[in-house]
Design a protein around this motif. Structure first.
Motif, PDB file in Angstrom:
ATOM      1  N   THR A  21       0.819  -1.212   0.000  1.00 42.44           N
ATOM      2  CA  THR A  21       0.000   0.000   0.000  1.00 42.44           C
ATOM      3  C   THR A  21       0.847   1.254   0.000  1.00 42.44           C
ATOM      4  O   THR A  21       0.320   2.342  -0.148  1.00 42.44           O
ATOM      5  N   GLY A  22       2.164   1.116   0.146  1.00 43.02           N
ATOM      6  CA  GLY A  22       3.009   2.305   0.107  1.00 43.02           C
ATOM      7  C   GLY A  22       3.093   3.021   1.431  1.00 43.02           C
ATOM      8  O   GLY A  22       3.692   4.088   1.534  1.00 43.02           O
ATOM      9  N   ILE A  23       2.511   2.455   2.467  1.00 41.10           N
ATOM     10  CA  ILE A  23       2.480   3.108   3.784  1.00 41.10           C
ATOM     11  C   ILE A  23       3.841   3.064   4.441  1.00 41.10           C
ATOM     12  O   ILE A  23       4.131   3.850   5.336  1.00 41.10           O
ATOM     13  N   VAL A  25       6.532   4.248   3.636  1.00 42.25           N
ATOM     14  CA  VAL A  25       7.305   5.484   3.612  1.00 42.25           C
ATOM     15  C   VAL A  25       6.759   6.528   4.559  1.00 42.25           C
ATOM     16  O   VAL A  25       7.385   7.566   4.759  1.00 42.25           O
ATOM     17  N   LEU A  26       5.579   6.305   5.137  1.00 43.30           N
ATOM     18  CA  LEU A  26       4.965   7.345   5.965  1.00 43.30           C
ATOM     19  C   LEU A  26       5.451   7.275   7.404  1.00 43.30           C
ATOM     20  O   LEU A  26       5.996   6.269   7.844  1.00 43.30           O
ATOM     21  N   GLU A  27       5.198   8.352   8.114  1.00 43.71           N
ATOM     22  CA  GLU A  27       5.582   8.389   9.525  1.00 43.71           C
ATOM     23  C   GLU A  27       4.590   7.560  10.344  1.00 43.71           C
ATOM     24  O   GLU A  27       3.471   7.318   9.896  1.00 43.71           O
ATOM     25  N   GLU A  30       0.961   8.703  10.791  1.00 44.72           N
ATOM     26  CA  GLU A  30       0.183   8.606   9.553  1.00 44.72           C
ATOM     27  C   GLU A  30      -0.203   7.163   9.274  1.00 44.72           C
ATOM     28  O   GLU A  30      -1.320   6.879   8.812  1.00 44.72           O
TER      29      GLU A  30
ATOM     30  N   VAL B  58       0.011   7.570  -1.069  1.00 42.01           N
ATOM     31  CA  VAL B  58       1.025   8.526  -0.615  1.00 42.01           C
ATOM     32  C   VAL B  58       0.671   9.933  -1.083  1.00 42.01           C
ATOM     33  O   VAL B  58       0.899  10.911  -0.373  1.00 42.01           O
ATOM     34  N   PHE B  61      -1.906  11.330   1.298  1.00 42.90           N
ATOM     35  CA  PHE B  61      -1.261  11.807   2.514  1.00 42.90           C
ATOM     36  C   PHE B  61      -0.445  13.054   2.266  1.00 42.90           C
ATOM     37  O   PHE B  61      -0.276  13.893   3.144  1.00 42.90           O
ATOM     38  N   LEU B 103       7.104  13.000  -1.204  1.00 45.20           N
ATOM     39  CA  LEU B 103       7.564  11.619  -1.292  1.00 45.20           C
ATOM     40  C   LEU B 103       9.075  11.532  -1.192  1.00 45.20           C
ATOM     41  O   LEU B 103       9.606  10.766  -0.389  1.00 45.20           O
ATOM     42  N   ARG B 106      10.663  12.162   2.252  1.00 48.94           N
ATOM     43  CA  ARG B 106      10.435  11.143   3.275  1.00 48.94           C
ATOM     44  C   ARG B 106      11.490  10.056   3.224  1.00 48.94           C
ATOM     45  O   ARG B 106      11.806   9.428   4.227  1.00 48.94           O
ATOM     46  N   VAL B 107      11.995   9.800   1.987  1.00 48.22           N
ATOM     47  CA  VAL B 107      12.847   8.618   1.821  1.00 48.22           C
ATOM     48  C   VAL B 107      14.222   8.966   1.298  1.00 48.22           C
ATOM     49  O   VAL B 107      14.931   8.100   0.790  1.00 48.22           O
TER      50      VAL B 107
END
Lengths: 71, 540
Positions: A21-23, A25-27, A30, B58, B61, B103, B106-107
């Protein structure tokens, strides 16, 4: 069933879910928001299908049978 | 699901094609190589769906965080205008940086990692930590030692700091110093530059060559000298930014043809010859076909024999950028011309860089003497850019002499063979494992497709934890669904290092579910034309 391996397997499944889901990379906060929204909507879908789908199907079948009998 | 195979047998009636198929006896002919297909396998459908899903979530968000920053609930780390300037024309285009802000930031610990040793086959990486999710970094002071280097363009292993090999470089530094303090046209034309130019011309088999201090500038500053308004440039869709910049700076009309697709190129050539310039229908002053030897993002090799045949048929010129292929392909390292067995004088402008296979910096343009003499006075780089520094020039000289065997040893030839062997071993093992790899079997650039943004990031971090340094590339350098990890093989990699990397790749592939390939490979894949070169026996 070895509980250690089960925990490891469930941890791996959760990791896959994060990646797909790509989550990933989130903090963390989140991720928590997304998880709560996602799992609550999944829970609602399950509850709705358990509570209402049999009733709807039965009603639909009744009306279909009546329509066929009338003609 | 069928794979998307690029055409490997063009319908053009090319005499070189028939010459190649008539060769059945004799040593493994390089002419038969251009029948080898390159594969660009498509992944299963669910992969594309998941990739878009990941990007979509993403992005959502990202909007959410932008809203928080706009409202003021969150501190904004990016550049902002001052209060007094809010009514002026905006200086920072907020939306265009959306992707960077939400994006990439973040990485971004996966890119720009500071290295504190020579970028040889193994190197040391400085450890970084970030307290605020990669907005700022601080170095801990510790280094991660002996990380296997799979990202540097070190194809022949000339990035070395061995005192014996670098003796001539040290001597020249003693003789000439480091700075040249002038351009080539003024006072910067040293004898060592002339020596290198003659050596490059001999190496490539052409009449003359000219060298420049920077590889990117070689393309961007010389194409405007060769073509101008009223000329036509036919450029491959995946050309490097330096070629595109040079083409745009020149003011010529640019038409783009599909990657390595000869039908597309021929259609454009026909239209160019038939209709001429857009409004006046006068014939084009020049038609220049721009291609690269090896495309670094795909690992594919240009179809040079077909392009040369087309160029002769339609009377166009050919500009070949061999940045990644010079020194790295071909039986003696002379590049794609040697790989296909063509005559170097068929290619009008041969360009290359010294950054990749020679362990130095700079570029060259080679061809007929009239062309190079014209460039000496008309190129922006020759007239205005500072000349190449003497130790760098000497490094290229020693590397080239080593490859040609002029220094009396067979070290250079051994390295070229080692690179070819490493390439074939690595690629065949990866295909057996089930990864999707792009490109030609001869190219030392190996992109492994990862597709999903989460996996790209996890892959890079996990590989560093296992002490392997890889380069991962995502959007916008690649199409949005085709994020990849790009491995650059080197002659300096030993089989033990490659085995270590393959072992870790295998484990990570299972851990992260990266093995998307749906083809079945036997342990010894038979090539399309069944002409395995018998010099190398690979035990897979």
């Amino acid at each position: 069933m070895d509980f250690k391996y089960l925990k490891e397997y469930l941890g791996w499944l959760y990791y896959q879910y994060l990646l797909i889901t790509g989550i990933y990379v989130l903090e963390p906060w989140e991720q928590s928001i997304f998880n709560s929204v996602f799992f609550s909507s999944v829970a609602m879908v399950i509850y709705t299908s358990y509570a209402f789908v049999p009733v709807h199907v039965r009603l639909a079948l009744n009306s279909l049978v009546q329509a066929l009998l009338c003609h | 699901k069928d794979d998307q195979w690029k055409q490997d047998a063009p319908e053009l009636n090319l005499e070189s094609h028939s010459k190649g198929t008539a060769h059945s006896a004799g040593p493994p002919s390089s002419r038969q190589r251009f029948q080898r297909p390159e594969s660009f396998e498509n992944p299963p459908m669910y992969v594309a769906v998941m990739t878009y899903l990941g990007f979509g979530i993403v992005t959502l968000f990202g909007y959410f965080r932008d809203f928080l920053r706009a409202v003021g609930l969150e501190k904004c780390h990016i550049a902002r205008e001052r209060e007094e300037q809010k009514d002026f024309v905006p200086l920072y285009q907020d939306f265009e940086n959306f992707y960077t802000r939400n994006l990439y930031m973040r990485v971004r610990d996966n890119w720009n990692r500071p290295i504190c040793s020579l970028p040889g086959p193994v190197f040391d990486v400085m450890e970084r930590v970030s307290p605020d999710y990669n907005w700022t970094f601080s170095l801990t002071g510790k280094t991660i030692d002996d990380v296997i280097n799979m990202g540097s363009y070190n194809y022949l292993g000339f990035a070395e700091n061995d005192g014996d090999f670098l003796k001539t470089v040290a001597d020249r530094t003693q003789q000439y110093g480091l700075g040249v303090c002038s351009t080539r046209q003024e006072m910067g034309n040293l004898a060592i530059h002339e020596e290198l130019e003659q050596l490059v011309a001999t190496f490539l088999g052409v009449e003359s060559s000219m060298i420049f201090g920077m590889g990117f500038a070689t393309n961007s500053m010389n194409i405007p000298a060769l073509v101008g308004k009223g000329c036509l440039i036919l450029s491959d869709e995946l050309n490097h930014t330096s070629l595109i910049l040079g083409a745009r700076l020149s003011g010529a009309t640019i038409w783009v043809f599909k990657h390595n697709n000869m039908q597309s190129l021929e259609r454009l050539l026909r239209e160019a010859v038939c209709s001429g310039q857009p409004r006046t229908h006068r014939p084009w002053r020049k038609v220049l076909i721009m291609v690269e030897g090896i495309y670094s993002m795909e690992g594919s090799v240009v179809r040079l024999p077909d392009i040369v045949a087309l160029k002769k048929k339609y009377k166009a010129y050919l500009y070949l950028d061999e940045a990644h292929s010079i020194g790295a392909v071909g039986p003696t390292g002379r590049g794609v011309t040697e790989l296909f067995g063509l005559d170097p004088s068929d290619i009008d402008v041969m360009m290359g860089t010294f950054t990749k296979s020679f362990g130095a910096a700079g570029g060259y343009i080679a061809g007929k003497k009239e062309l190079v003499d014209y460039l000496r006075s008309h190129s922006h780089s020759a007239v205005y850019a500072s000349a190449m520094s003497p130790p760098v020039t000497e490094q290229i000289l020693r590397a080239m002499k080593c490859i040609m065997g002029l220094d009396g040893t067979t070290v250079g030839q051994a390295r070229v063979h080692q690179l070819a062997e490493n390439t074939r071993y690595f690629r065949s093992r990866l295909q057996e494992m089930g990864f999707i790899i792009y490109g030609n079997d001869d190219s030392p650039v190996v992109p492994i497709l990862l597709y999903m943004p989460g996996k790209v990031v996890a892959f890079s971090r996990a590989m560093l934890k296992r002490k392997i340094g890889v380069v991962v590339v995502g959007f916008p350098a690649t199409p949005i669904t085709e994020a990849r990890a790009r491995f650059c093989l080197s002659a300096a990699h030993t089989k033990a290092m490659l085995d270590q990397v393959l072992f870790d790749l295998n484990e990570l592939g299972d851990d992260l579910c990266l093995k998307f390939s749906r083809r079945k490979y036997s342990p010894r894949p038979q090539q399309h034309n069944n002409n395995d070169d018998t010099d190398f026996e690979l035990d897979s």
